[in-house]
Design an enzyme around this catalytic site. Structure first.
Site, PDB file in Angstrom:
ATOM      1  N   THR A   1      -6.862  11.274   4.534  1.00 33.78           N
ATOM      2  CA  THR A   1      -5.590  10.825   5.117  1.00 33.78           C
ATOM      3  C   THR A   1      -4.593  11.991   5.068  1.00 33.78           C
ATOM      4  O   THR A   1      -4.863  13.015   4.426  1.00 33.78           O
ATOM      5  CB  THR A   1      -4.997   9.665   4.281  1.00 33.78           C
ATOM      6  OG1 THR A   1      -4.603  10.198   3.012  1.00 33.78           O
ATOM      7  CG2 THR A   1      -5.972   8.521   4.083  1.00 33.78           C
TER       8      THR A   1
ATOM      9  N   ILE B   1      -9.763   9.723  -0.067  1.00 33.48           N
ATOM     10  CA  ILE B   1      -9.814   9.222   1.315  1.00 33.48           C
ATOM     11  C   ILE B   1      -9.122  10.225   2.233  1.00 33.48           C
ATOM     12  O   ILE B   1      -8.058  10.765   1.897  1.00 33.48           O
ATOM     13  CB  ILE B   1      -9.111   7.843   1.425  1.00 33.48           C
ATOM     14  CG1 ILE B   1      -9.618   6.879   0.336  1.00 33.48           C
ATOM     15  CG2 ILE B   1      -9.322   7.254   2.817  1.00 33.48           C
ATOM     16  CD1 ILE B   1     -11.083   6.540   0.368  1.00 33.48           C
TER      17      ILE B   1
ATOM     18  N   TYR C   1       1.435   9.361 -11.871  1.00 41.33           N
ATOM     19  CA  TYR C   1       0.595   8.691 -10.874  1.00 41.33           C
ATOM     20  C   TYR C   1      -0.446   7.814 -11.586  1.00 41.33           C
ATOM     21  O   TYR C   1      -0.689   6.668 -11.193  1.00 41.33           O
ATOM     22  CB  TYR C   1      -0.086   9.739  -9.985  1.00 41.33           C
ATOM     23  CG  TYR C   1      -0.803   9.187  -8.781  1.00 41.33           C
ATOM     24  CD1 TYR C   1      -0.099   8.744  -7.657  1.00 41.33           C
ATOM     25  CD2 TYR C   1      -2.198   9.105  -8.730  1.00 41.33           C
ATOM     26  CE1 TYR C   1      -0.754   8.247  -6.532  1.00 41.33           C
ATOM     27  CE2 TYR C   1      -2.859   8.614  -7.622  1.00 41.33           C
ATOM     28  CZ  TYR C   1      -2.139   8.188  -6.524  1.00 41.33           C
ATOM     29  OH  TYR C   1      -2.790   7.688  -5.409  1.00 41.33           O
TER      30      TYR C   1
ATOM     31  N   LYS D   1      -0.610   3.797 -11.194  1.00 41.83           N
ATOM     32  CA  LYS D   1      -1.783   3.139 -10.601  1.00 41.83           C
ATOM     33  C   LYS D   1      -2.499   2.229 -11.617  1.00 41.83           C
ATOM     34  O   LYS D   1      -3.052   1.194 -11.244  1.00 41.83           O
ATOM     35  CB  LYS D   1      -2.729   4.183 -10.010  1.00 41.83           C
ATOM     36  CG  LYS D   1      -2.137   4.927  -8.791  1.00 41.83           C
ATOM     37  CD  LYS D   1      -1.778   3.980  -7.638  1.00 41.83           C
ATOM     38  CE  LYS D   1      -1.330   4.716  -6.392  1.00 41.83           C
ATOM     39  NZ  LYS D   1      -0.989   3.791  -5.281  1.00 41.83           N
TER      40      LYS D   1
ATOM     41  N   ASN E   1       0.787  -1.221   0.000  1.00 40.13           N
ATOM     42  CA  ASN E   1       0.000   0.000   0.000  1.00 40.13           C
ATOM     43  C   ASN E   1       0.827   1.282   0.000  1.00 40.13           C
ATOM     44  O   ASN E   1       0.310   2.344  -0.331  1.00 40.13           O
ATOM     45  CB  ASN E   1      -0.908  -0.069   1.253  1.00 40.13           C
ATOM     46  CG  ASN E   1      -1.482   1.253   1.637  1.00 40.13           C
ATOM     47  OD1 ASN E   1      -2.422   1.721   0.979  1.00 40.13           O
ATOM     48  ND2 ASN E   1      -0.947   1.876   2.677  1.00 40.13           N
TER      49      ASN E   1
HETATM   50  P1  NAP Z   1      -0.300   8.579   3.400  1.00 40.81           P
HETATM   51  O1  NAP Z   1      -1.252   9.077   4.414  1.00 40.81           O
HETATM   52  O2  NAP Z   1       0.712   9.537   2.845  1.00 40.81           O
HETATM   53  O3  NAP Z   1       0.453   7.259   3.906  1.00 40.81           O
HETATM   54  C1  NAP Z   1       1.370   6.612   3.052  1.00 40.81           C
HETATM   55  C2  NAP Z   1       2.517   6.076   3.857  1.00 40.81           C
HETATM   56  O4  NAP Z   1       3.455   5.459   2.952  1.00 40.81           O
HETATM   57  C3  NAP Z   1       3.286   7.165   4.602  1.00 40.81           C
HETATM   58  O5  NAP Z   1       3.550   6.759   5.924  1.00 40.81           O
HETATM   59  C4  NAP Z   1       4.554   7.298   3.785  1.00 40.81           C
HETATM   60  O6  NAP Z   1       5.654   7.778   4.541  1.00 40.81           O
HETATM   61  C5  NAP Z   1       4.758   5.868   3.342  1.00 40.81           C
HETATM   62  N1  NAP Z   1       5.721   5.779   2.250  1.00 40.81           N
HETATM   63  C6  NAP Z   1       5.993   6.681   1.274  1.00 40.81           C
HETATM   64  N2  NAP Z   1       6.997   6.259   0.517  1.00 40.81           N
HETATM   65  C7  NAP Z   1       7.388   5.047   1.012  1.00 40.81           C
HETATM   66  C8  NAP Z   1       8.387   4.114   0.655  1.00 40.81           C
HETATM   67  N3  NAP Z   1       9.218   4.352  -0.369  1.00 40.81           N
HETATM   68  N4  NAP Z   1       8.501   2.983   1.371  1.00 40.81           N
HETATM   69  C9  NAP Z   1       7.686   2.744   2.422  1.00 40.81           C
HETATM   70  N5  NAP Z   1       6.728   3.605   2.817  1.00 40.81           N
HETATM   71  C10 NAP Z   1       6.584   4.739   2.120  1.00 40.81           C
HETATM   72  O7  NAP Z   1      -1.126   8.030   2.148  1.00 40.81           O
HETATM   73  P2  NAP Z   1      -2.571   7.313   2.078  1.00 40.81           P
HETATM   74  O8  NAP Z   1      -3.545   8.337   1.655  1.00 40.81           O
HETATM   75  O9  NAP Z   1      -2.824   6.475   3.255  1.00 40.81           O
HETATM   76  O10 NAP Z   1      -2.308   6.418   0.776  1.00 40.81           O
HETATM   77  C11 NAP Z   1      -1.967   5.034   0.859  1.00 40.81           C
HETATM   78  C12 NAP Z   1      -2.038   4.458  -0.533  1.00 40.81           C
HETATM   79  O11 NAP Z   1      -3.346   4.698  -1.072  1.00 40.81           O
HETATM   80  C13 NAP Z   1      -1.074   5.081  -1.545  1.00 40.81           C
HETATM   81  O12 NAP Z   1      -0.583   4.065  -2.398  1.00 40.81           O
HETATM   82  C14 NAP Z   1      -1.944   6.053  -2.319  1.00 40.81           C
HETATM   83  O13 NAP Z   1      -1.436   6.299  -3.613  1.00 40.81           O
HETATM   84  C15 NAP Z   1      -3.238   5.302  -2.330  1.00 40.81           C
HETATM   85  N6  NAP Z   1      -4.428   6.132  -2.547  1.00 40.81           N
HETATM   86  C16 NAP Z   1      -4.757   7.107  -1.665  1.00 40.81           C
HETATM   87  C17 NAP Z   1      -5.901   7.871  -1.890  1.00 40.81           C
HETATM   88  C18 NAP Z   1      -6.346   8.968  -0.951  1.00 40.81           C
HETATM   89  O14 NAP Z   1      -7.285   9.667  -1.296  1.00 40.81           O
HETATM   90  N7  NAP Z   1      -5.766   9.130   0.225  1.00 40.81           N
HETATM   91  C19 NAP Z   1      -6.680   7.625  -3.029  1.00 40.81           C
HETATM   92  C20 NAP Z   1      -6.307   6.621  -3.904  1.00 40.81           C
HETATM   93  C21 NAP Z   1      -5.182   5.873  -3.661  1.00 40.81           C
HETATM   94  P3  NAP Z   1       5.968   9.371   4.474  1.00 40.81           P
HETATM   95  O15 NAP Z   1       4.789  10.045   5.105  1.00 40.81           O
HETATM   96  O16 NAP Z   1       7.240   9.518   5.238  1.00 40.81           O
HETATM   97  O17 NAP Z   1       6.108   9.692   3.006  1.00 40.81           O
END
Ligand code: NAP
Length: 257
Positions: free
Chosen positions: A196, A194, A161, A165, A94
């Site tokens: 976050t 979402i 992106y 994806k 993720n």
């Molecule tokens: P988030 O709140 O930024 O959490 C993502 C986590 O991944 C953070 O702790 C981040 O650390 C960590 N990370 C970044 N680069 C990394 C690496 N190279 N190795 C290991 N960990 C790493 O994001 P989220 O919203 O929960 O998103 C989680 C996933 O859902 C992502 O793949 C995102 O693309 C996808 N997504 C999110 C949404 C949305 O609306 N939130 C929608 C569609 C898809 P740092 O904070 O230090 O960077």
């Protein structure tokens, strides 16, 4: 949600991006179901906090630092998983990042392209590459990879992106076919907007920024990380035993056309 019919007890879940947002919610959800959880993230402090929250709710957790773009990190994190809990049953790949700023394809910065593809697509491949042999050895498992609404539709100004994806879905389908007969089920989840830390960065955290995003959500709100977590747990459960290579959209209607 609890899958009382599906025994997660004694099983082991490995979650990347577990320090924040969707990953933390999923780590907590796996633990509530009874699984031992390995929280893997580049962000060590948040990751340790996820493990602490799991232990606080009565679960067992291990926090490991893992940059998903580094083969050695991924291998070491999985070795620590097996050393601590003896097996690997579920993986939620993720970890991901959002683009720094939008730009049309011809103007897109090459380094930014590489950074996003590296973490959001290659990171998922690297994790599966090292998770699958462990699952094969023990006779099965379930993997969920995080795609996005951007894996289903094009996003103006976001070529990297969107490509990453979409790539996660292709990779998921291909790997799902490779291992369907080996009792390893591989699926993807495609979240909408979402709420976050990533979304805070995307909207600038302002009421106006949030309102703009919400205006693109037919349901009239953002999703909660727990709503994605529930889907991930379900995809890993026995209730989803016949679900293979599916990209499950959980987006409040955002990508419905
Ligand atoms: P988030 O709140 O930024 O959490 C993502 C986590 O991944 C953070 O702790 C981040 O650390 C960590 N990370 C970044 N680069 C990394 C690496 N190279 N190795 C290991 N960990 C790493 O994001 P989220 O919203 O929960 O998103 C989680 C996933 O859902 C992502 O793949 C995102 O693309 C996808 N997504 C999110 C949404 C949305 O609306 N939130 C929608 C569609 C898809 P740092 O904070 O230090 O960077």
């Amino acid at each position: 949600m609890t899958n009382k019919d599906n025994d997660f007890a004694g099983k082991v879940a490995f979650v990347t991006g577990a320090a924040n947002g969707i990953g933390r919610a999923a780590a907590l959800a796996f633990a509530r179901e009874g699984a031992n959880v390995v929280a893997a993230d580049i962000a060590e402090q948040g990751n340790r906090e996820t493990a602490r929250l799991i232990e606080q709710q009565g679960g067992r957790a291990l926090a490991v630092k893992c940059n998903v773009t580094q083969t050695d990190d991924v291998k070491a994190a999985l070795e620590k998983t097996v050393a601590a809990f003896g097996r690997l049953d579920f993986a939620f790949n993720n970890a991901g990042i959002e683009p720094r700023k939008p730009a049309p394809t011809a103007d897109y910065d090459e380094e930014e392209w590489n950074r996003i593809i590296d973490i959001d697509l290659r990171g998922v491949f690297l994790c599966m590459k090292h998770e699958i042999p462990l699952m094969l050895k023990q006779g099965g498992g379930a993997i969920v990879n995080t795609s996005s609404g951007a894996g289903i539709i094009g996003i103006k100004g976001s070529p990297a992106y969107t490509a990453a994806k979409h790539g996660v879905i292709g990779l998921t389908k291909s790997a799902a076919l490779d291992y369907a007969a080996s009792n390893i089920r591989i699926n993807a989840v495609c979240p909408g907007y979402i709420d976050t830390p990533m979304m805070d960065r995307f909207t600038g955290g302002t009421p106006e920024g949030r309102a703009k995003v919400i205006s693109e959500e037919p349901i009239g709100r953002m999703g909660k990380p727990e709503e994605i977590a529930a889907t991930v747990v379900w995809l890993c459960s026995d209730a989803a035993a016949f679900v293979i290579g599916h990209a499950m959209v959980v987006d409040g209607g955002q990508t419905v056309v």
